[in-house]
Motif scaffolding. Structure first.
Motif, short mmCIF file in Angstrom:
data_model
loop_
_atom_site.label_atom_id
_atom_site.label_comp_id
_atom_site.label_asym_id
_atom_site.label_seq_id
_atom_site.Cartn_x
_atom_site.Cartn_y
_atom_site.Cartn_z
N GLU A 345 26.90 22.56 49.02
CA GLU A 345 26.20 23.42 48.05
C GLU A 345 25.50 22.64 46.95
O GLU A 345 24.49 23.11 46.40
CB GLU A 345 27.20 24.39 47.40
N ASP A 346 25.99 21.46 46.63
CA ASP A 346 25.58 20.82 45.38
C ASP A 346 24.91 19.46 45.55
O ASP A 346 24.80 18.70 44.59
CB ASP A 346 26.78 20.69 44.45
N THR A 347 24.46 19.12 46.76
CA THR A 347 23.74 17.87 46.98
C THR A 347 22.56 18.14 47.90
O THR A 347 22.68 18.88 48.88
CB THR A 347 24.64 16.79 47.61
N VAL A 348 21.40 17.55 47.57
CA VAL A 348 20.22 17.65 48.41
C VAL A 348 19.62 16.26 48.55
O VAL A 348 19.40 15.56 47.56
CB VAL A 348 19.16 18.61 47.81
N LEU A 349 19.35 15.85 49.81
CA LEU A 349 18.67 14.59 50.09
C LEU A 349 17.20 14.89 50.34
O LEU A 349 16.87 15.87 51.01
CB LEU A 349 19.28 13.89 51.31
N ARG A 350 16.32 14.07 49.80
CA ARG A 350 14.87 14.25 49.96
C ARG A 350 14.32 13.12 50.81
O ARG A 350 14.74 11.95 50.67
CB ARG A 350 14.17 14.25 48.60
N ALA A 358 14.93 10.44 47.41
CA ALA A 358 15.71 10.86 46.23
C ALA A 358 16.96 11.59 46.68
O ALA A 358 17.04 12.10 47.80
CB ALA A 358 14.87 11.76 45.33
N VAL A 359 17.93 11.63 45.78
CA VAL A 359 19.16 12.38 46.00
C VAL A 359 19.43 13.20 44.74
O VAL A 359 19.49 12.65 43.63
CB VAL A 359 20.36 11.46 46.31
N GLU A 360 19.57 14.51 44.91
CA GLU A 360 19.88 15.42 43.81
C GLU A 360 21.31 15.90 43.96
O GLU A 360 21.74 16.23 45.07
CB GLU A 360 18.95 16.63 43.87
N CYS A 361 22.06 15.94 42.87
CA CYS A 361 23.42 16.46 42.97
C CYS A 361 23.84 17.10 41.65
O CYS A 361 23.24 16.87 40.61
CB CYS A 361 24.41 15.37 43.38
N ILE A 362 24.88 17.93 41.73
CA ILE A 362 25.44 18.62 40.57
C ILE A 362 26.88 18.18 40.39
O ILE A 362 27.69 18.25 41.33
CB ILE A 362 25.40 20.15 40.76
N ASN A 363 27.21 17.69 39.20
CA ASN A 363 28.59 17.33 38.84
C ASN A 363 29.24 16.41 39.87
O ASN A 363 30.40 16.61 40.26
CB ASN A 363 29.45 18.60 38.66
N ASN A 364 28.49 15.41 40.33
CA ASN A 364 29.03 14.49 41.32
C ASN A 364 28.58 13.07 41.00
O ASN A 364 27.65 12.54 41.61
CB ASN A 364 28.60 14.89 42.73
N ALA A 365 29.24 12.47 40.03
CA ALA A 365 28.86 11.12 39.58
C ALA A 365 29.02 10.09 40.70
O ALA A 365 28.24 9.13 40.79
CB ALA A 365 29.71 10.72 38.37
N LYS A 366 29.99 10.29 41.58
CA LYS A 366 30.23 9.34 42.67
C LYS A 366 29.02 9.28 43.61
O LYS A 366 28.54 8.18 43.94
CB LYS A 366 31.48 9.73 43.45
N ILE A 367 28.53 10.44 44.03
CA ILE A 367 27.37 10.46 44.92
C ILE A 367 26.12 9.95 44.21
O ILE A 367 25.31 9.22 44.79
CB ILE A 367 27.14 11.89 45.46
N HIS A 368 25.98 10.32 42.95
CA HIS A 368 24.81 9.85 42.19
C HIS A 368 24.78 8.33 42.11
O HIS A 368 23.74 7.71 42.37
CB HIS A 368 24.83 10.46 40.79
N MET A 369 25.88 7.71 41.77
CA MET A 369 25.92 6.25 41.65
C MET A 369 25.72 5.59 43.03
O MET A 369 25.05 4.56 43.14
CB MET A 369 27.25 5.81 41.04
N LYS A 370 26.29 6.19 44.07
CA LYS A 370 26.09 5.66 45.41
C LYS A 370 24.62 5.73 45.79
O LYS A 370 24.06 4.78 46.37
CB LYS A 370 26.93 6.45 46.41
N ALA A 371 23.97 6.82 45.48
CA ALA A 371 22.55 6.98 45.79
C ALA A 371 21.71 5.93 45.07
O ALA A 371 20.78 5.35 45.66
CB ALA A 371 22.09 8.38 45.40
N ARG A 372 22.01 5.69 43.81
CA ARG A 372 21.26 4.67 43.08
C ARG A 372 21.41 3.29 43.71
O ARG A 372 20.45 2.53 43.82
CB ARG A 372 21.70 4.66 41.61
N ARG A 373 22.63 2.98 44.14
CA ARG A 373 22.85 1.67 44.78
C ARG A 373 22.12 1.58 46.11
O ARG A 373 21.50 0.55 46.41
CB ARG A 373 24.35 1.43 44.97
N LEU A 374 22.17 2.65 46.91
CA LEU A 374 21.49 2.62 48.21
C LEU A 374 19.97 2.50 48.05
O LEU A 374 19.32 1.74 48.76
CB LEU A 374 21.82 3.89 49.00
N LEU A 375 19.42 3.25 47.10
CA LEU A 375 17.96 3.22 46.91
C LEU A 375 17.48 1.89 46.33
O LEU A 375 16.29 1.57 46.45
CB LEU A 375 17.54 4.37 45.99
#
Length: 396
Positions: A345-350, A358-375
């Motif tokens: 429900e709370d993550t969208v990959l573009r 891009a990676v959009e997420c709500i209240n998920n710092a773990k996924i956000h930081m992982k996305a920044r590292r991958l990108l």
């Protein structure tokens, strides 16, 4: 014995977070020459993002201050608040401000943006939210029950709407686009936030712009009348490029810079909201309205000035917005035409074709930081690779 090179005089126009970070980073990188930081607002540099959130609740301006006055003395940075720069003399490497002439060897333009005021009759009745003075005026108004109308369904408008609802005010948001935050997030994430604001009791008018602002409130494009005695204009911003343009620098929806964030004049740099630079991932020109981009730009410029670093700017952009108890976080930079792949429900990959943008997420710092590292990696996982792992970023 060889002479030590002259470190040069640096003048920074704009004392927001980007301009201040440039001064800080110059000292951190070892610059020993004079640094002058000019801001057109009075007082010490402060944070802007909390103006539409925490400050409206607390009213404590001191919590916004980025550095105390003693910091500038300790770091030998000359802060000139309340001073407006009138013009740049490129030939003599000088800026003229309030009758003063300041010499520079390196000039950094961190002039930011101002609120866009669309040609709507009566729009002058609406308040803005850009400066601390703006936020004070809004906070004072929210001390008594209000019927609030917000023009614009972007980050600032929705952050303010969430705070106003939490304080018990009636709130309407008018957005000309068919969905919220349409310039920056996917349709799926827009829908999640529409549901959030609906649940908060905010009345949303989507695909319905404002045709008139009267003493009684708003008139929308379809003729709907919205009663309001407090109106916030949050319809976007315009880059402050007048100084650069008058100096003959290239301007195209912002001050155009190269991969080192220099204008066509190698002694003049630009950063943050006012700068148009090349997106490291695609090579297309972009202008980002982001505190993080401004501070990343500042660090890169400091290295370029102090060490003559020629590495192209390559930081991964990221953004956030706090609305009620949801924190929206975005890593990367998508366009409106990019595909969307919801993950739960709370993550969208573009994606643009096979490329993760891009990676959009709500209240998920773990996924956000992982996305920044991958990108930030040279080899970003492709769409096919991610699909084989059911789009689980933690698998990489």
């Amino acid at each position: 014995m060889t002479d030590t090179p002259d470190p040069g005089r640096v003048v920074i126009v704009g004392a927001g977070q980007g301009g201040l970070q440039a001064a800080i980073s110059l000292r951190q990188e070892g610059h020993t020459g004079p640094i002058t930081l000019i801001g057109d607002e009075p007082g010490l540099p402060y944070q802007r993002p909390p103006l539409s959130k925490a400050y409206l609740k607390t009213g404590v301006a001191e919590q916004l201050t980025l550095r105390p006055e003693s910091f500038f003395e300790k770091k030998d940075i000359t802060l000139r608040p309340g001073l407006r720069v009138d013009r740049i003399d490129r030939e003599n490497r000088q800026v003229v401000a309030g009758g003063e002439v300041l010499d520079y060897d390196h000039l950094i333009l961190a002039t930011g943006t101002r609120n866009l005021r669309p040609p709507i009759p009566g729009v002058e009745r609406a308040l803005g939210l850009r400066t601390l003075a703006d936020a004070r005026a809004l906070r004072d108004a929210l001390d008594t029950p209000q019927r609030v109308a917000v023009i614009g369904g972007g980050f600032i408008g929705l952050e303010f709407a969430a705070v106003a609802r939490a304080l018990g005010h009636t709130v309407h948001v008018a957005e000309a686009a068919p969905r919220l935050m349409s310039r920056v997030i996917s349709p799926e994430m827009s829908e999640r936030f529409r549901c959030l604001h609906d649940s908060l009791g905010t009345v949303l008018h989507l695909g319905n712009g404002v045709s008139d602002v009267s003493g009684d409130g708003l008139v929308l494009s379809d003729g709907t009348e919205v009663a309001a005695n407090l109106i916030l204009l949050a319809a976007g911003v315009r880059p402050n490029t007048e100084l650069a343009e008058a100096a003959g620098l290239m301007v195209d929806n912002g001050i155009v810079v190269d991969t080192r964030l220099r204008t066509e004049n190698p002694h003049i740099y630009a950063l943050g909201d006012c700068a148009v630079f090349l997106d490291p991932a695609t090579g297309r020109p972009v202008r980002l309205e982001s505190v993080q981009a401004a501070t990343d730009h500042a660090r890169a410029i400091a290295k370029s000035i102090v060490h003559d670093a020629a590495d192209p700017y390559a930081a991964v952009p990221w953004f956030w917005s706090d609305q009620a108890d949801w924190k929206l976080q975005i890593a990367g930079l998508a366009t409106a035409s990019d595909d969307s792949v919801p993950v739960g429900e709370d993550t969208v990959l573009r994606f643009a074709g096979d490329r993760l943008t891009a990676v959009e997420c709500i209240n998920n710092a773990k996924i956000h930081m992982k996305a920044r590292r991958l990108l930030a990696q040279p080899d970003v996982p492709t769409r096919d690779m991610l699909a084989r792992e059911t789009y689980d970023l933690t698998s990489f």
